[in-house]
Design an enzyme around this catalytic site. Sequence first.
Site, mmCIF file in Angstrom:
data_model
loop_
_atom_site.group_PDB
_atom_site.id
_atom_site.type_symbol
_atom_site.label_atom_id
_atom_site.label_comp_id
_atom_site.label_asym_id
_atom_site.label_seq_id
_atom_site.Cartn_x
_atom_site.Cartn_y
_atom_site.Cartn_z
ATOM 1 C CG ASP A 280 -4.945 -17.413 -18.075
ATOM 2 O OD1 ASP A 280 -4.765 -18.492 -18.936
ATOM 3 O OD2 ASP A 280 -5.334 -15.886 -17.801
HETATM 4 C C1 BGC Z 1 -3.033 -16.226 -21.345
HETATM 5 C C2 BGC Z 1 -3.901 -16.707 -21.509
HETATM 6 C C3 BGC Z 1 -3.825 -17.320 -23.059
HETATM 7 C C4 BGC Z 1 -3.197 -18.553 -21.947
HETATM 8 C C5 BGC Z 1 -3.190 -19.676 -23.440
HETATM 9 C C6 BGC Z 1 -2.159 -17.632 -20.188
HETATM 10 O O1 BGC Z 1 -0.617 -17.255 -19.784
HETATM 11 O O2 BGC Z 1 -3.101 -15.736 -19.543
HETATM 12 O O3 BGC Z 1 -4.326 -15.252 -22.446
HETATM 13 O O4 BGC Z 1 -5.338 -17.496 -23.597
HETATM 14 O O5 BGC Z 1 -1.995 -18.623 -21.896
HETATM 15 O O6 BGC Z 1 -2.241 -18.936 -24.150
#
Ligand code: BGC
Length: 748
Positions: A280
């Site tokens: 993530d």
């Molecule tokens: C989220 C993810 C997301 C990523 C990219 C993170 O803050 O938890 O679900 O895909 O950001 O935007």
Amino acid sequence: MKHKLIYTSVVAASLLAMSCKEEKTSEPVVAESAKVETTYKGKPVTHEFDAKIDSLMAQMTLEEKVGMLHGSTMFATAAVERLGVPELTMADGPLGVREEISKDNWSAAGWDNDFATYYPAGGGVAATWNPELSYVFGNSVGEEAIARDKDVLLSPAINIIRTPLGGRTYEYFTEDPFLNKKMTVPFIVGLQENDVAACVKHYAANNQETNRDFVDVQIDERTLREIYLPAFKAAVEEAHAYSFMGAYNKFRGDYLCENDYMLNKVLRDEWGFEGIVISDWAAVHDTKKALENGTDIEMGTPKPFNEFYFADALIEAVKSGKVAEAQVDKSVRRIMQVMYTLKSIDDKGRATGSINTEAHFEDAYKIASESVVLLKNEAKMLPIKTEGLKSIAVIGNNATKKNALGGFGAGVKTKREVTPLEGLKNRLPEGIEINYAEGYLERYSKNENDQKQEVTLKGPITVDELDPAKLEEALTAAKNSDMAIIFAGSNRDYETEASDRRNLNLPFGQEELIKKVMEVNPNTIVVMIAGAPFDIKNVSESTKALVWSWFNGSEGGNALADVLLGNINPSGKLPWTMPVALKDSPAHATNSFPGDDVVKYEEGILVGYRWFDTKNVAPLYPFGYGLSYTDFSISGVKTNAEAYTENETISVEVAVNNTGVIDGKEVVQVYVSKPESKVVRAAQELKGFAKVDVKAGASQTVTVQIPVKELAFYNVETKSWEVEKGTYQIRVGNSSRNIVAEQTITVN
Ligand code: BGC
């Protein structure tokens, strides 16, 4: 949507009809009595090009290889152009393909060709209880992703809903592991058929937003296996997902992106995952630990990309002998295997896709139209009888609120989001006057004292006083109209990533508004638009008709209007339990949310309805619940045998009779309970379901297939799934609290 579904068992004629415009690879068999059971299978990562990959890697410098292991822009890794290895490109996410983000910061790139279809959010998708629609979604959004040249779509988001307060409840599917996997697998299969990798997130145990960056989640092993992992496991074993996203939080002391147990042992060794693990954004905290323990790609938030743990620091670590170059090679090889599988290296024959098309809006409509849940319909208030109707008051900010974007986190830039008010205008017969009044204002406060409950939670604080002028306007509209519809609930600013809600109260003074409008016009119905449970006890008692809709995509307003007007007979069922009060929910009843540095899931396996049913706590609306404009009776339940062995499948045959005067869809739900077990069991667990389309006055036979292996519990001593011998009760109904027939079977 193109269609390459592989049917391995019998499919209902009704579902077939729905997808008839598509070409299929193998012809499904339709039995005389329509059975609804479809198996979706993905294709594994290809090894056809392994020799080529070895030769490419032999020519790559360490710097080039490391470039493939971290973000070199916000949503892509670096290419090795001289060898023809492209970037690996990614985009969010669960609501549709996110607008293009700048290369080095979170602001929008400002393109004018990145408009996309906004699809219903996870809760709505799950509420359809129709895996075929999850396939439609995956396939449709896959076409959009490839049209935007994306290799990886950061979707589906499948964490289990542990608390109704969860900021991302709207994005996730359900509280139930079985429904979760049945919706997850077809989505991934449909998506990946477009040469786009799913990125299944957030692996794992990311069930709260509070302290998500560091909270250490403690779950006992049986609960982990039975509740929190099944959909992730099915994503690997059945759907062959090509990538997973490592979550932010810790699990048993280690960050998920540095978690040898979860990544190497469970995901790779046990389940045979051959894809790539992507962190993530900014979830990596240690170069060596993350790489060795199973993360392949580090993505993140703006800091110079060469300062990522998997960038200069990794080159250094290899050069100093701290990390073996073979570790880097392992990840590079995996990435290239996925690239070849996606035909992104050598892009001959790669899907081309399409975006923002009428066909995709139609897909979004189909999903939305089966997601709306009819919670209450006293005196058959609904559908709205338009004959003789002269005027409708449409009240509430949610009648016009858009949710494709909003709050913290990924949304979709779309050219079409039909609001509820627009939907009504589109669908109401001409001549019926609409008197719109905003009713309540969406207002927030910065003052913690304005919200007394759950101060450890950081969700938005709402201002709950009604604006007198707005209230007056609403009451006037209601008084001067034949009937009123109040659109209440929340929105994506209020339900948002990165924080959990503070309580279940209806925000912005809605409860008072509803009460006052009802006083001046009792002919009022309430429509909730929200992605997570709310305290709607009072509203539910005072209104004759109550409808639940979701952050429901580009066509959400049209689908909702069609349900309200009876063009569509509602068939959505709650994918989670609506509690009477927050304290009734398991994580709250056990006082084990949100924890602090550590959160221990004290309720164990008793998540969602498992808790309510086992502890005899009455929900406001149970899991699996949803009414129809017609009436169904479920009868004639019989199994194909009385006794089974472990490798057999239980066929549960049920007749669904539509006793009303209009066609409708019902979801037959099969729960199983095990009396006298050697382990603690939930009162019952969902083990099969089927959605059937039954014509007015007709009856359909449905067969729900339950492999006996589905009845297994996870034995922590033997570290394996075990089907206990003895008797089981097969319980059939149309919600977890409306079981209409029971049958006992034995497993020998
Ligand atoms: C989220 C993810 C997301 C990523 C990219 C993170 O803050 O938890 O679900 O895909 O950001 O935007």
